[in-house]
Design a protein around this motif. Structure first.
Motif, short mmCIF file in Angstrom:
data_model
loop_
_atom_site.label_atom_id
_atom_site.label_comp_id
_atom_site.label_asym_id
_atom_site.label_seq_id
_atom_site.Cartn_x
_atom_site.Cartn_y
_atom_site.Cartn_z
N SER A 292 0.81 -1.22 0.00
CA SER A 292 0.00 0.00 0.00
C SER A 292 0.84 1.27 0.00
O SER A 292 0.31 2.36 0.15
N GLY A 293 2.14 1.09 -0.14
CA GLY A 293 3.03 2.26 -0.16
C GLY A 293 3.70 2.54 1.16
O GLY A 293 4.57 3.41 1.24
N VAL A 294 3.34 1.78 2.22
CA VAL A 294 3.91 2.02 3.55
C VAL A 294 4.26 0.69 4.21
O VAL A 294 3.48 -0.26 4.15
N ASP A 295 5.41 0.65 4.81
CA ASP A 295 5.83 -0.49 5.62
C ASP A 295 5.65 -0.07 7.08
O ASP A 295 6.49 0.62 7.65
N LEU A 296 4.50 -0.47 7.68
CA LEU A 296 4.16 0.00 9.02
C LEU A 296 5.17 -0.49 10.06
O LEU A 296 5.58 0.27 10.95
N TRP A 297 5.57 -1.77 9.96
CA TRP A 297 6.52 -2.28 10.94
C TRP A 297 7.88 -1.59 10.80
O TRP A 297 8.50 -1.21 11.79
N GLY A 298 8.34 -1.44 9.56
CA GLY A 298 9.62 -0.76 9.35
C GLY A 298 9.57 0.69 9.78
O GLY A 298 10.52 1.22 10.37
N GLY B 249 13.10 0.49 8.11
CA GLY B 249 12.82 0.29 6.69
C GLY B 249 11.80 1.25 6.14
O GLY B 249 10.91 1.73 6.85
N SER B 250 11.90 1.56 4.85
CA SER B 250 10.93 2.39 4.13
C SER B 250 10.69 1.76 2.78
O SER B 250 11.60 1.18 2.18
N THR C 179 7.92 3.84 -2.23
CA THR C 179 6.99 4.98 -2.23
C THR C 179 7.39 5.98 -1.15
O THR C 179 7.41 7.20 -1.40
N GLN C 180 7.70 5.50 0.04
CA GLN C 180 8.11 6.40 1.12
C GLN C 180 9.39 7.14 0.77
O GLN C 180 9.53 8.33 1.04
N GLN C 181 10.34 6.43 0.17
CA GLN C 181 11.60 7.09 -0.19
C GLN C 181 11.39 8.12 -1.28
O GLN C 181 12.03 9.18 -1.28
N TYR C 182 10.49 7.84 -2.22
CA TYR C 182 10.19 8.81 -3.27
C TYR C 182 9.55 10.06 -2.65
O TYR C 182 9.90 11.20 -3.00
N VAL C 183 8.63 9.85 -1.73
CA VAL C 183 7.98 10.98 -1.06
C VAL C 183 9.01 11.82 -0.31
O VAL C 183 8.99 13.06 -0.35
N LYS C 184 9.92 11.15 0.38
CA LYS C 184 10.96 11.89 1.10
C LYS C 184 11.86 12.65 0.13
O LYS C 184 12.20 13.82 0.37
#
Length: 769
Positions: free
Chosen positions: A123-129, A146-147, A150-155
């Protein structure tokens, strides 16, 4: 009433008997009333509900930013000399966005395999990481956790690299919305094009050019896996400048990426088996636009230093920094001029193919401040990309020997006969003499197979006698020597603890050797050569580490070694190159196996300079011999390296040539000793019986007389080694000279008597290593 009736009557009365009274219920304890399972469950559900409501509110409040982050408006970085004059401006953003369709599918998959195998399904997010990352941030453990891609692109595109809980929560919300709004292909394209790959390259097209000098569509799967692996640590994983540990890690990351591709069925096992890391090794870095020659080396070293001190590489490349270097423009020009005058003008690669193999690197350091005041890395891009001043792949050779003596004196080591090791201690200089108590059989040859007989440590240093320092290494202990060398700034990872290390078989750079000798010059206080003296970003000034550290050698040890090394300059292997200088100096030459490297590391009270000359094939960069360079035979440390050093030092010192060493010692060549050196009855250097003629001299009496000392003359410092006629090997007082001494040779280049020099009347050395 019959008996049956009577029995029934008794049974009925028993049933009507008063029942037993129950015990009253005891009150529940306070703890059980406070923490009942119902209350605990209610509290947990309440926290979850509040968290969900809070996240819902955050989700409604935070939206996808309409513009990208501030990295989109990049500024220049300014690099300047110590006097404020600008060296260069680094202001061009090296990025070219390419559509995903232009990137080979296998290369696309390397990034997913390396960073986020579930990318196409999550879903674009690694909740545990992410939770782990937030926890690490709160605990002060820095950038961990971890990310997703998608998270890294957003950052990369919308946010910043700051490590805060608020920024991480924003990242989660925006990532969920971006994943809902954009396709996976759009997200992957944005991620690959916004990521930083090192070498000033943003995006995969710039990275393909920076590392492989090709366009992205021509990248192989192995090359793609390397670029994908870089994203974890761009500076640490850049193969050209990586440490042995960095190289090991990036190879592991590269293999991990390809193995994940096989697991995800994006690469067949047979094709994976054909991939080799050699095919992924990048080319040397290209210089900044408009920056060539020595400037590129200076700027690259400044960046490396800043990143090593914690400056975020991506933030730095975003611009806005002013970086001041300790480089003195006049000294820098003098160094470049000396290299040209003393070496380059003597080379002619068109006429002599050996001349094409010669590379030279040099680093000059102020021992009081630790600042690098001049640096020569080679002819500069595009002729030569690698910085010869900082490369560690060539042997340090005999420039390592003074560190053995320093370790011996600092640890209070003794010879095999229990005699303390000092400059006056007598050792055997017999050629190929087996080392006593060595960790493994070791009997190294001296330069030119020369046999010196019994000589002092001072004489052995002057003439770089391998047999003496090999035995001294066993006397001190190889582990203790490594400990001393690492404390002086050498790289322990390149130091194999074997008997041969006493001959300087470890790799070292001119910059590292300059730092080690600067520590000797600074009376034992650690000097870590530093090129950056100031770095500011807007109103913020970076706090830099102090180049001057604590005491790693006692002043007496450091000063004694300095005193000994004045003998090398005045009467030893470097005397021919620096004999006409107008300043007081100390130093050591070195020449490695097969003549692949030649060194001179020298210093005055105000300036320390290391010059290394390396044999490097212009076709592939393999190490080759320097023999034949300049039309001569061997290239020794007392040749080109010492000549460059002497010419540069004379120009750099200018009117400061009258400075004198202020040494706290009464030993060595610089100061007249206060005591007469007395060899033990059975010197540590007593040769082990051997069938070799050089090991079994015709005259081998044990020294019977106490050697007498020569007083210190009023002129140049001299070797305090005693004049003695009672040493083995016959003859009178010498023979180990460059002019072929006979009966009055001595251990000098001119043939004058100076002490017990082996005394076999052979002489004729052309170089003493």
């Amino acid at each position: 009433m019959g008996r049956a009736d009577a029995r029934r009557a008794r049974q009925g009365n028993a049933r009507r008997a008063k029942p037993k009274q129950r015990k009253p219920k005891q009150d529940k304890s306070f703890i059980r009333r406070l923490f009942s399972w119902k209350k605990i469950l209610g509290a947990v559900l309440g926290v979850i509900l509040l968290g969900m409501l809070g996240f819902l509110g955050l989700y409604l409040y935070v939206d996808i930013p309409k513009t990208s982050n501030q990295d989109a408006a990049k500024q220049s970085n300014v690099f300047q000399y110590a006097d404020g004059k600008i060296i260069a401006r680094d202001g061009t953003v090296n990025r070219e966005t390419v559509p995903l369709a232009k990137i080979p599918k296998e290369v696309q998959n390397t990034f997913v395999a390396a960073e986020n195998k579930t990318f196409y399904h999550d879903s674009g997010v690694d909740l545990w990481g992410t939770a782990r990352g937030i926890l690490n941030t709160l605990m002060g453990h820095g950038k961990q956790g971890g990310s997703t891609i998608t998270q890294q692109y957003v950052k990369n595109y919308y946010l910043t690299s700051e490590q805060t809980v608020t920024r991480k929560l924003q990242e989660i919300v925006i990532s969920l919305k971006v994943d809902d709004k954009l396709s996976k292909k759009q997200i992957l394209e944005g991620y690959i094009n916004t990521s930083y790959y090192g070498r000033g390259a943003y995006g995969i097209q710039a990275a393909a050019q920076a590392y492989y000098r090709k366009d992205v569509e021509k990248l192989s799967v192995s090359e793609g896996a390397y670029l994908a692996s870089l994203l974890q640590a761009p500076s640490q994983y850049d193969w050209t400048s990586a440490t042995p540990t960095g190289r090991k890690l990036v190879k592991q990351r590269w293999a991990y990426t390809l193995n994940n591709m096989v697991e995800m069925h994006w690469l067949s096992p047979s094709k994976r088996a054909k991939q080799t890391f050699d095919s992924a090794v990048p080319k040397p870095p290209k210089p900044l636009p408009g920056v060539t020659g020595q400037k590129s080396y200076l700027i690259d070293e400044a960046k490396r230093e800043l990143f090593a001190q914690g400056v975020d590489e991506k933030q730095f490349e975003a611009g806005g920094w002013t970086v001041t270097l300790g480089i003195d423009r006049k000294k820098q020009q003098a160094l470049e001029k000396s290299v040209k005058h003393r070496l380059l003008d003597d080379l002619d690669a068109k006429q002599r193919k050996d001349d094409a193999n010669a590379q030279l690197g040099a680093a000059s350091v102020d021992p009081k401040t630790g600042h690098i005041v001049a640096l020569y890395g080679g002819e500069g891009p595009p002729k030569h990309y690698r910085n010869n001043a900082t490369r560690e792949d060539y042997q340090a050779a005999s420039t390592f020997k003074p560190l053995i003596l320093a370790s011996a004196m600092e640890s209070g080591a003794k010879t095999q006969d229990g005699v303390p090791i000092t400059p006056a201690t007598i050792y055997s200089g017999h050629n190929r003499r087996p080392v006593v108590n060595s960790t493994k059989p070791f009997a190294p040859p001296n330069e030119d197979e020369h046999d010196y007989g019994n000589i002092s440590v001072q004489t052995a240093t002057n003439n770089s006698v391998n047999a003496v320092f090999a035995q001294m290494g066993a006397d001190v202990g190889l582990g203790e020597i490594k400990k001393t060398a690492v404390s002086l700034g050498l790289n322990g990872e390149r130091m194999d603890v074997q008997p041969a290390m006493t001959l300087g078989t470890m790799g070292a750079s001119p910059l590292q050797m300059a730092g080690a000798y600067a520590t000797l010059d600074n009376h034992g206080k650690k000097v870590t050569p530093t090129i950056v003296t100031s770095a500011t970003h807007g109103e913020e000034k970076l706090r830099l580490r102090d180049p001057i550290g604590g005491q790693v050698l006692s002043q007496r040890t450091a000063d004694t070694v300095t005193s000994v090394l004045t003998g090398v300059v005045n009467d030893g292997t470097a005397s021919q190159a620096v004999k006409n200088t107008a300043y007081e100096a100390a130093g050591k030459t070195g020449t490695s196996d097969d003549d692949k490297s030649a060194w001179f590391v020298g210093y005055t009270p105000k300036l320390v300079t290391a010059v290394g000359m390396f044999g490097e094939s212009p076709n592939g960069g393999a190490q080759v011999t320097l023999k034949g360079t300049g039309g001569g035979g061997r290239v020794n440390g007392g040749g080109y390296p010492a000549q460059v050093w002497a010419d540069y030092t004379q120009a750099a010192l200018g009117g400061r040539t009258g400075d004198k060493f202020q040494l706290n010692t009464d030993q060595g060549a610089w100061a007249a000793p206060t005591a007469v050196p007395t060899p033990s009855n059975t010197p540590s250097a007593t040769p082990t019986p051997s069938t070799s003629p050089s090991e079994t001299p015709s005259h081998s009496p044990t020294p019977t007389g106490t050697p007498t000392e020569t007083g210190r003359p009023t002129g140049r410092p001299t070797d305090p080694t005693p004049t003695n006629t009672g040493f083995p090997d016959g003859g009178t007082t010498g023979g180990d000279t460059t002019d072929g001494g006979t009966t009055t040779g001595g251990d000098t280049t001119g043939g004058t008597s100076r002490g017990p020099g082996g005394g076999n009347g052979k002489g004729g050395l052309t170089d003493f290593n």
